[in-house]
Design a protein around this motif. Structure first.
Motif, mmCIF file in Angstrom:
data_model
loop_
_atom_site.group_PDB
_atom_site.id
_atom_site.type_symbol
_atom_site.label_atom_id
_atom_site.label_comp_id
_atom_site.label_asym_id
_atom_site.label_seq_id
_atom_site.Cartn_x
_atom_site.Cartn_y
_atom_site.Cartn_z
ATOM 1 N N ALA A 1 -7.347 2.801 10.083
ATOM 2 C CA ALA A 1 -7.453 3.970 9.230
ATOM 3 C C ALA A 1 -8.831 4.047 8.602
ATOM 4 N N GLN A 2 -9.310 5.257 8.441
ATOM 5 C CA GLN A 2 -10.595 5.465 7.785
ATOM 6 C C GLN A 2 -10.560 6.749 6.977
ATOM 7 N N LEU A 3 -11.036 6.660 5.764
ATOM 8 C CA LEU A 3 -11.137 7.811 4.885
ATOM 9 C C LEU A 3 -12.600 7.962 4.484
ATOM 10 N N VAL A 4 -13.144 9.170 4.649
ATOM 11 C CA VAL A 4 -14.554 9.402 4.344
ATOM 12 C C VAL A 4 -14.660 10.561 3.373
ATOM 13 N N GLU A 5 -15.195 10.259 2.182
ATOM 14 C CA GLU A 5 -15.369 11.293 1.162
ATOM 15 C C GLU A 5 -16.749 11.925 1.259
ATOM 16 N N SER A 6 -16.844 13.159 0.800
ATOM 17 C CA SER A 6 -18.127 13.840 0.707
ATOM 18 C C SER A 6 -18.041 14.867 -0.421
ATOM 19 N N GLY A 7 -19.204 15.360 -0.827
ATOM 20 C CA GLY A 7 -19.243 16.437 -1.802
ATOM 21 C C GLY A 7 -19.615 16.044 -3.214
ATOM 22 N N GLY A 8 -19.789 14.749 -3.447
ATOM 23 C CA GLY A 8 -20.198 14.335 -4.782
ATOM 24 C C GLY A 8 -21.633 14.735 -5.066
ATOM 25 N N SER B 1 -3.276 7.604 11.458
ATOM 26 C CA SER B 1 -2.050 8.056 12.088
ATOM 27 C C SER B 1 -1.023 8.367 11.006
ATOM 28 N N THR B 2 -0.068 9.158 11.357
ATOM 29 C CA THR B 2 1.002 9.560 10.445
ATOM 30 C C THR B 2 0.457 10.212 9.177
ATOM 31 N N TYR B 3 -0.679 10.893 9.301
ATOM 32 C CA TYR B 3 -1.291 11.559 8.143
ATOM 33 C C TYR B 3 -0.301 12.495 7.479
ATOM 34 N N THR B 4 0.451 13.218 8.283
ATOM 35 C CA THR B 4 1.363 14.224 7.732
ATOM 36 C C THR B 4 2.592 13.598 7.076
ATOM 37 N N ARG B 5 2.730 12.282 7.159
ATOM 38 C CA ARG B 5 3.833 11.600 6.486
ATOM 39 C C ARG B 5 3.378 10.941 5.191
ATOM 40 N N ARG B 6 2.124 11.191 4.834
ATOM 41 C CA ARG B 6 1.568 10.508 3.672
ATOM 42 C C ARG B 6 1.131 11.485 2.597
ATOM 43 N N TRP C 1 7.624 10.544 -3.152
ATOM 44 C CA TRP C 1 6.655 11.281 -3.954
ATOM 45 C C TRP C 1 6.449 10.610 -5.315
ATOM 46 N N SER C 2 7.479 9.997 -5.832
ATOM 47 C CA SER C 2 7.368 9.374 -7.145
ATOM 48 C C SER C 2 6.332 8.248 -7.166
ATOM 49 N N LEU C 3 6.075 7.643 -6.014
ATOM 50 C CA LEU C 3 5.084 6.569 -5.963
ATOM 51 C C LEU C 3 3.658 7.096 -5.900
ATOM 52 N N CYS C 4 3.501 8.363 -5.612
ATOM 53 C CA CYS C 4 2.183 8.922 -5.334
ATOM 54 C C CYS C 4 1.357 9.197 -6.585
ATOM 55 N N GLN C 5 1.891 8.911 -7.747
ATOM 56 C CA GLN C 5 1.144 9.147 -8.973
ATOM 57 C C GLN C 5 0.459 7.885 -9.477
ATOM 58 N N GLY C 6 0.631 6.789 -8.780
ATOM 59 C CA GLY C 6 0.033 5.540 -9.216
ATOM 60 C C GLY C 6 -0.679 4.826 -8.081
ATOM 61 N N VAL C 7 -1.562 3.951 -8.453
ATOM 62 C CA VAL C 7 -2.363 3.217 -7.470
ATOM 63 C C VAL C 7 -1.482 2.481 -6.471
ATOM 64 N N GLU C 8 -0.351 1.983 -6.919
ATOM 65 C CA GLU C 8 0.510 1.158 -6.069
ATOM 66 C C GLU C 8 1.116 1.926 -4.905
ATOM 67 N N GLY C 9 1.039 3.260 -4.948
ATOM 68 C CA GLY C 9 1.622 4.066 -3.894
ATOM 69 C C GLY C 9 0.701 4.307 -2.704
ATOM 70 N N TYR C 10 -0.484 3.717 -2.736
ATOM 71 C CA TYR C 10 -1.508 4.002 -1.727
ATOM 72 C C TYR C 10 -1.927 2.723 -1.017
ATOM 73 N N ASP C 11 -2.160 2.854 0.286
ATOM 74 C CA ASP C 11 -2.572 1.656 1.004
ATOM 75 C C ASP C 11 -3.864 1.812 1.785
ATOM 76 N N TYR C 12 -4.484 2.976 1.750
ATOM 77 C CA TYR C 12 -5.801 3.136 2.369
ATOM 78 C C TYR C 12 -6.711 3.883 1.404
ATOM 79 N N TRP C 13 -7.954 3.410 1.339
ATOM 80 C CA TRP C 13 -8.911 3.957 0.383
ATOM 81 C C TRP C 13 -10.248 4.243 1.058
#
Length: 127
Positions: free
Chosen positions: A2-9, A27-32, A105-117
């Protein structure tokens, strides 16, 4: 992998706007759910906004409500953060994150709900 690339700062004066983008090669982007977090020097990472996998659910930190808007394009595996009326206290490194596949969805408001940065993009707001 997995790779996430930010831009626009960038740097902007108080009251200005920026639009952050994140392209996710995952993968499974639409499930996250997807989220934006920020971390200022000497402070803990905090959640700014998150969006459910289908886009129907959105969460905003109280500090950004009414000023920031999160959106996603599932056809392009991208998520955006429109930031308006920026304040000096919005200055931080901003990170895009992908929630756990199939997670609630309830996990998505905290850091613990994410596994790729992502690596982050710097936002600096001057007064």
């Amino acid at each position: 992998q997995a790779q996430l690339v930010e831009s626009g700062g960038g740097s902007v004066q108080a009251g200005g706007s920026l639009r952050l983008s994140c392209e996710a090669s995952i993968s499974t982007y639409t499930r996250r759910c997807m989220g934006w977090f920020r971390q200022a020097p000497g402070k803990e990472r905090e959640g700014v906004a998150s969006i459910s996998n289908g886009g129907g659910g959105r969460y905003y930190a109280d500090s950004v409500k009414g000023r920031f808007a999160i959106s996603r394009d599932n056809a392009k595996n991208t998520v955006h953060l429109q930031m308006n009326s920026l304040k000096p206290e919005d200055t931080a490194m901003y990170y895009c994150a992908a929630g756990k596949s199939g997670g609630s969805w309830s996990l998505c408001q905290g850091v613990e709900g994410y596994d790729y940065w992502g690596q982050g993009t710097q936002v600096t707001v001057s007064s």
